[in-house]
Design a protein around this motif. Structure first.
Motif, PDB file in Angstrom:
ATOM      1  N   HIS A 109       0.828  -1.207   0.000  1.00 35.35           N
ATOM      2  CA  HIS A 109       0.000   0.000   0.000  1.00 35.35           C
ATOM      3  C   HIS A 109       0.874   1.274   0.000  1.00 35.35           C
ATOM      4  N   GLY A 110       2.019   1.207  -0.674  1.00 35.21           N
ATOM      5  CA  GLY A 110       2.888   2.372  -0.819  1.00 35.21           C
ATOM      6  C   GLY A 110       3.900   2.552   0.283  1.00 35.21           C
ATOM      7  N   ARG A 111       3.785   1.814   1.389  1.00 41.93           N
ATOM      8  CA  ARG A 111       4.683   1.966   2.528  1.00 41.93           C
ATOM      9  C   ARG A 111       5.771   0.888   2.509  1.00 41.93           C
ATOM     10  N   ILE A 112       6.991   1.270   2.929  1.00 41.01           N
ATOM     11  CA  ILE A 112       8.078   0.312   3.058  1.00 41.01           C
ATOM     12  C   ILE A 112       8.359   0.073   4.535  1.00 41.01           C
ATOM     13  N   THR A 113       9.125  -0.963   4.827  1.00 41.18           N
ATOM     14  CA  THR A 113       9.364  -1.377   6.206  1.00 41.18           C
ATOM     15  C   THR A 113      10.816  -1.123   6.604  1.00 41.18           C
ATOM     16  N   LEU A 302     -16.216  10.020  -0.597  1.00 39.26           N
ATOM     17  CA  LEU A 302     -16.261   9.259  -1.835  1.00 39.26           C
ATOM     18  C   LEU A 302     -16.178   7.758  -1.554  1.00 39.26           C
ATOM     19  N   ARG A 303     -15.230   7.374  -0.733  1.00 36.61           N
ATOM     20  CA  ARG A 303     -15.099   5.946  -0.426  1.00 36.61           C
ATOM     21  C   ARG A 303     -16.350   5.408   0.259  1.00 36.61           C
ATOM     22  N   ALA A 304     -16.848   6.144   1.240  1.00 44.38           N
ATOM     23  CA  ALA A 304     -18.027   5.679   1.966  1.00 44.38           C
ATOM     24  C   ALA A 304     -19.213   5.501   1.028  1.00 44.38           C
ATOM     25  N   ALA A 305     -19.375   6.437   0.095  1.00 40.67           N
ATOM     26  CA  ALA A 305     -20.496   6.345  -0.842  1.00 40.67           C
ATOM     27  C   ALA A 305     -20.324   5.170  -1.791  1.00 40.67           C
ATOM     28  N   VAL A 306     -19.098   4.928  -2.249  1.00 39.54           N
ATOM     29  CA  VAL A 306     -18.832   3.786  -3.126  1.00 39.54           C
ATOM     30  C   VAL A 306     -19.170   2.482  -2.413  1.00 39.54           C
ATOM     31  N   GLU A 307     -18.713   2.343  -1.177  1.00 38.71           N
ATOM     32  CA  GLU A 307     -18.920   1.094  -0.454  1.00 38.71           C
ATOM     33  C   GLU A 307     -20.372   0.928  -0.008  1.00 38.71           C
ATOM     34  N   HIS A 319      -7.080   0.062  -1.818  1.00 43.97           N
ATOM     35  CA  HIS A 319      -6.082   0.503  -0.843  1.00 43.97           C
ATOM     36  C   HIS A 319      -6.780   1.264   0.282  1.00 43.97           C
ATOM     37  N   PRO A 320      -6.168   1.314   1.455  1.00 40.66           N
ATOM     38  CA  PRO A 320      -6.734   2.156   2.512  1.00 40.66           C
ATOM     39  C   PRO A 320      -6.849   3.601   2.052  1.00 40.66           C
ATOM     40  N   THR A 321      -7.881   4.279   2.500  1.00 43.35           N
ATOM     41  CA  THR A 321      -8.079   5.690   2.171  1.00 43.35           C
ATOM     42  C   THR A 321      -7.736   6.504   3.406  1.00 43.35           C
ATOM     43  N   GLU A 322      -6.494   7.005   3.463  1.00 43.23           N
ATOM     44  CA  GLU A 322      -5.996   7.710   4.639  1.00 43.23           C
ATOM     45  C   GLU A 322      -5.684   9.174   4.366  1.00 43.23           C
ATOM     46  N   ALA A 323      -5.757   9.569   3.098  1.00 42.74           N
ATOM     47  CA  ALA A 323      -5.492  10.966   2.744  1.00 42.74           C
ATOM     48  C   ALA A 323      -6.585  11.430   1.782  1.00 42.74           C
ATOM     49  N   ARG A 355     -11.050  -5.455 -16.490  1.00 41.98           N
ATOM     50  CA  ARG A 355     -11.138  -4.553 -15.345  1.00 41.98           C
ATOM     51  C   ARG A 355      -9.903  -3.648 -15.291  1.00 41.98           C
ATOM     52  N   VAL A 356     -10.044  -2.556 -14.554  1.00 43.47           N
ATOM     53  CA  VAL A 356      -8.957  -1.591 -14.419  1.00 43.47           C
ATOM     54  C   VAL A 356      -8.971  -1.042 -13.001  1.00 43.47           C
ATOM     55  N   GLU A 357      -7.791  -0.721 -12.475  1.00 42.97           N
ATOM     56  CA  GLU A 357      -7.709  -0.025 -11.194  1.00 42.97           C
ATOM     57  C   GLU A 357      -7.606   1.468 -11.479  1.00 42.97           C
ATOM     58  N   ALA A 358      -8.538   2.235 -10.957  1.00 37.78           N
ATOM     59  CA  ALA A 358      -8.600   3.674 -11.193  1.00 37.78           C
ATOM     60  C   ALA A 358      -8.171   4.441  -9.949  1.00 37.78           C
ATOM     61  N   ARG A 359      -7.679   5.665 -10.180  1.00 38.61           N
ATOM     62  CA  ARG A 359      -7.347   6.564  -9.078  1.00 38.61           C
ATOM     63  C   ARG A 359      -8.293   7.746  -9.111  1.00 38.61           C
ATOM     64  N   TRP A 360      -8.958   7.992  -7.975  1.00 39.90           N
ATOM     65  CA  TRP A 360      -9.895   9.102  -7.846  1.00 39.90           C
ATOM     66  C   TRP A 360      -9.391  10.033  -6.748  1.00 39.90           C
ATOM     67  N   MET A 361      -8.969  11.207  -7.138  1.00 38.53           N
ATOM     68  CA  MET A 361      -8.326  12.114  -6.185  1.00 38.53           C
ATOM     69  C   MET A 361      -9.187  13.350  -5.940  1.00 38.53           C
ATOM     70  N   CYS A 362      -9.205  13.776  -4.684  1.00 43.85           N
ATOM     71  CA  CYS A 362      -9.950  14.966  -4.288  1.00 43.85           C
ATOM     72  C   CYS A 362      -8.990  16.089  -3.926  1.00 43.85           C
ATOM     73  N   SER A 363      -9.495  17.314  -3.941  1.00 45.42           N
ATOM     74  CA  SER A 363      -8.661  18.481  -3.673  1.00 45.42           C
ATOM     75  C   SER A 363      -9.382  19.424  -2.721  1.00 45.42           C
ATOM     76  N   TRP A 364      -8.724  20.540  -2.431  1.00 47.23           N
ATOM     77  CA  TRP A 364      -9.341  21.551  -1.566  1.00 47.23           C
ATOM     78  C   TRP A 364     -10.617  22.090  -2.191  1.00 47.23           C
ATOM     79  N   ALA A 365     -10.718  22.002  -3.525  1.00 45.52           N
ATOM     80  CA  ALA A 365     -11.852  22.595  -4.233  1.00 45.52           C
ATOM     81  C   ALA A 365     -12.974  21.602  -4.526  1.00 45.52           C
ATOM     82  N   THR A 366     -12.772  20.317  -4.228  1.00 43.32           N
ATOM     83  CA  THR A 366     -13.813  19.315  -4.465  1.00 43.32           C
ATOM     84  C   THR A 366     -15.010  19.576  -3.552  1.00 43.32           C
TER      85      THR A 366
END
Length: 383
Positions: A109-113, A302-307, A319-323, A355-366
């Motif tokens: 999930h993008g993190r290393i150990t 967005l995640r809550a509405a999708v799920e 992936h976890p939605t932490e940001a 199928r495809v993995e998509a990235r949906w990003m939000c901003s200060w203006a969303t």
């Protein structure tokens, strides 16, 4: 067309635009010797520590390359995640411009150990191998996750034990701090980070970022090297005050005479009963925190509405939605149909060819209505 492609798509925040207009009130000294950059330097020390030094630059890739060049000798290598921006999306700039070998670690999930970092100790002292000299972490990560304070401290301690300096690609540092409820210093200087690429454009700025040498980097002599590297890599703007003005709008002006803020608040760390990051002399939460908190909240919505509304076997969050970003797998035909109204990027192939993995990003203006309309469009496309 509405977008969920990147926070780079967002407009300039009105407070940042006002700061740019104010900086345009007359002539000033070029190349960072101006009054606005002086105020930014003072604010940087309040937020990050008494030895911190800020160097405005033009773009995030430039900030990363300068930071890594400063922290590594010519024979040095950079330990980083396999999905790190410096590894995947900077067109070889660290290698071609910086002359640095990238030493890639697998990530989850993008993190290393810490174990992945320590594994590079086998190359220490071997003249046939690039020497691991810098650990570069992305906070928040490219996959929208966040290193906790404990994870950060463990990673920086492991790197320092091996004689490495620690760099953070903080293009979305504000989103990580908002997610963790910390101040900027707690997430960087106090966690053992030596040098930082501080983002602005993704959090309401127009153009420009900064290299921030933190206390550990100052002790290592990095402050003296950055001015030459910044010029050599074509990142020194003649009218640097306009970059500094944006950063000041986001971070807040430095303390004025008679301010009653606590020492903790001045450092960007919340005092007793304070809101994390609320270090603005005006008493209002700083713009960086307001913008990041809103962007994160929109991604959570967005995640809550999708799920809540979409069948999990058709649209699956990956992936976890932490940001401020959501990753999801969905049918390609549905993704293509939604893209007629909403712009977003395909991140990777899905579990099957259809199928495809998509990235949906939000901003200060969303906005909330934009998020809701986006989920409705996905629901219609997969129906």
């Amino acid at each position: 067309m509405q977008h969920f492609a990147s926070d780079n798509y967002a407009p300039v925040h009105p407070e940042v635009m006002a700061a740019l207009t104010a900086a345009n009130g007359g002539p000033d000294v070029p190349y960072g010797d101006d009054a606005t950059t002086d105020r930014l330097q003072a604010r940087t020390r309040e937020l990050f520590g008494p030895k911190a030094a800020v160097f405005p630059v033009l773009i995030g890739t430039g900030a990363n390359v300068i930071s890594l060049m400063a922290a590594a000798p010519r024979w040095g290598g950079v330990v980083l995640s396999d999905v790190a921006h410096a590894n995947t999306d900077e067109n070889g700039a660290p290698e071609r411009v910086g002359g640095l070998k990238l030493l890639v670690c697998p990530s989850t999930h993008g993190r290393i150990t810490t174990e992945a970092v320590r594994s590079w100790s086998r190359d220490l002292g071997n003249p046939h191998r690039a020497q691991p000299a810098v650990l570069s972490l992305t906070q928040s990560t490219e996959l929208g996750t966040v290193y906790s304070l404990q994870e950060l401290r463990s990673l920086t301690e492991a790197a320092h034990d091996l004689g490495m300096l620690v760099h953070v690609d903080g293009s979305r540092l504000a989103n990580a701090a908002a997610s963790l409820g910390t101040g900027l210093r707690e997430l960087t200087t106090d966690a053992g980070v030596d040098i930082l690429s501080l983002g602005a454009a993704k959090n309401g700025g127009m153009i420009g970022e900064a290299v921030v040498v933190l206390d550990g980097g100052a002790d290592a002599g990095l402050v003296e090297t950055i001015p030459y590297l910044r010029k050599q890599t074509m990142q020194l703007a003649s009218k640097a005050r306009f970059v500094s003005a944006q950063l000041l709008a986001l971070l807040g002006e430095p303390d004025g005479a008679g301010s009653q803020r606590t020492a903790a608040g001045a450092a960007g760390v919340p005092g007793p009963g304070a809101t994390p990051g609320a270090a603005s002399p005006s008493g209002r939460e700083p713009l960086w925190l307001r913008n990041a908190r809103h962007a994160n909240a929109m991604a959570a919505r967005l995640r809550a509405a999708v799920e809540r509304t979409l069948p999990g076997d058709v649209v699956r969050v990956t992936h976890p939605t932490e940001a401020n970003v959501v990753f999801a797998s969905l049918p390609r035909r549905a993704a293509d149909a939604v893209r007629a109204r909403f712009r977003f990027y395909d991140w990777a192939d899905g579990e099957t060819p259809d199928r495809v993995e998509a990235r949906w990003m939000c901003s200060w203006a969303t906005t909330e209505p934009e998020v809701d309309a986006f989920v409705e469009a996905i629901a219609a496309a997969v129906d």
